[in-house]
Scaffold this motif. Structure first.
Motif, short mmCIF file in Angstrom:
data_model
loop_
_atom_site.label_atom_id
_atom_site.label_comp_id
_atom_site.label_asym_id
_atom_site.label_seq_id
_atom_site.Cartn_x
_atom_site.Cartn_y
_atom_site.Cartn_z
N LEU A 55 0.83 -1.20 0.00
CA LEU A 55 0.00 0.00 0.00
C LEU A 55 0.87 1.26 0.00
O LEU A 55 1.87 1.34 0.72
CB LEU A 55 -0.94 0.01 1.20
CG LEU A 55 -1.99 -1.10 1.20
CD1 LEU A 55 -2.83 -1.00 2.46
CD2 LEU A 55 -2.86 -1.03 -0.04
N ILE A 56 0.47 2.23 -0.81
CA ILE A 56 1.19 3.49 -0.92
C ILE A 56 0.39 4.56 -0.19
O ILE A 56 -0.81 4.68 -0.38
CB ILE A 56 1.36 3.89 -2.40
CG1 ILE A 56 2.22 2.86 -3.12
CG2 ILE A 56 1.98 5.27 -2.51
CD1 ILE A 56 2.34 3.10 -4.60
N ASP A 57 1.05 5.35 0.64
CA ASP A 57 0.39 6.44 1.35
C ASP A 57 0.37 7.66 0.43
O ASP A 57 1.27 8.51 0.45
CB ASP A 57 1.13 6.74 2.65
CG ASP A 57 0.38 7.72 3.53
OD1 ASP A 57 -0.60 8.33 3.05
OD2 ASP A 57 0.78 7.88 4.69
N THR B 215 -7.46 11.06 -3.62
CA THR B 215 -6.53 10.25 -2.83
C THR B 215 -6.90 8.77 -2.94
O THR B 215 -6.03 7.92 -3.15
CB THR B 215 -6.53 10.69 -1.36
OG1 THR B 215 -6.18 12.07 -1.29
CG2 THR B 215 -5.57 9.88 -0.53
N GLU B 216 -8.17 8.47 -2.82
CA GLU B 216 -8.64 7.09 -2.92
C GLU B 216 -8.37 6.53 -4.32
O GLU B 216 -7.86 5.41 -4.47
CB GLU B 216 -10.14 7.01 -2.60
CG GLU B 216 -10.73 5.64 -2.80
CD GLU B 216 -10.12 4.59 -1.88
OE1 GLU B 216 -10.04 3.42 -2.29
OE2 GLU B 216 -9.72 4.94 -0.76
N ARG B 217 -8.67 7.31 -5.36
CA ARG B 217 -8.48 6.84 -6.74
C ARG B 217 -7.00 6.60 -7.03
O ARG B 217 -6.62 5.57 -7.58
CB ARG B 217 -9.05 7.85 -7.74
CG ARG B 217 -8.99 7.33 -9.18
CD ARG B 217 -9.57 8.30 -10.17
NE ARG B 217 -8.56 9.33 -10.43
CZ ARG B 217 -8.81 10.62 -10.52
NH1 ARG B 217 -10.02 11.08 -10.36
NH2 ARG B 217 -7.85 11.47 -10.76
N LEU C 231 -2.19 3.34 -8.04
CA LEU C 231 -0.79 3.05 -7.74
C LEU C 231 -0.60 1.64 -7.18
O LEU C 231 0.37 0.95 -7.51
CB LEU C 231 -0.22 4.09 -6.79
CG LEU C 231 -0.03 5.48 -7.41
CD1 LEU C 231 0.36 6.49 -6.35
CD2 LEU C 231 1.03 5.44 -8.49
N ASN C 232 -1.53 1.20 -6.36
CA ASN C 232 -1.42 -0.15 -5.83
C ASN C 232 -1.67 -1.20 -6.91
O ASN C 232 -1.10 -2.28 -6.88
CB ASN C 232 -2.35 -0.34 -4.64
CG ASN C 232 -1.81 0.36 -3.42
OD1 ASN C 232 -0.65 0.18 -3.05
ND2 ASN C 232 -2.61 1.21 -2.80
N GLN C 233 -2.46 -0.86 -7.92
CA GLN C 233 -2.65 -1.75 -9.05
C GLN C 233 -1.35 -1.86 -9.86
O GLN C 233 -0.96 -2.95 -10.28
CB GLN C 233 -3.78 -1.24 -9.95
CG GLN C 233 -4.17 -2.20 -11.04
CD GLN C 233 -5.36 -1.70 -11.84
OE1 GLN C 233 -5.73 -0.52 -11.78
NE2 GLN C 233 -5.97 -2.59 -12.58
#
Length: 99
Positions: free
Chosen positions: A6-8, A25-27, A32-34
């Motif tokens: 997970l990226i902050d 932020t959610e999108r 990025l996690n994808q």
């Protein structure tokens, strides 16, 4: 998704001084996690002995030979300059101090 991937995004946006809404932020977190998930898949491939590619497609004659050629005479080079002094281009000062 594994928690270690997970990226902050909010923290990174703060470092970059970018204001993001909660939806952004959610999108971006999801996106990025994808990407990290895809990179994780690539780690499974054995690439031992595979030469790196510098471009995805072959390139031909992309650069000319680096050989000396004829240059402009100094007077011709500064002939159309808005301001010239002693054979040099005169430009406004853009840096006040190097310190």
């Amino acid at each position: 998704m594994e928690t270690e991937n997970l990226i902050d995004v909010a923290y990174i946006a703060g470092l970059a001084k970018i204001e993001l809404s909660a939806e952004e932020t959610e999108r971006f977190s999801r996106d990025l996690n994808q990407v990290l998930g895809y990179v994780k898949q690539l780690e499974k491939w054995d690439v031992e002995g595979v030469e790196p590619m510098y471009h995805p497609l072959p390139t031909y004659d992309a650069l000319r030979a680096d050989v000396p050629g004829t240059s402009l005479e100094n007077a011709a080079a500064v002939a159309n300059a808005p301001q010239a002094q002693e054979g040099q281009f005169r430009v406004p000062k853009v840096v006040e101090s190097a310190h």
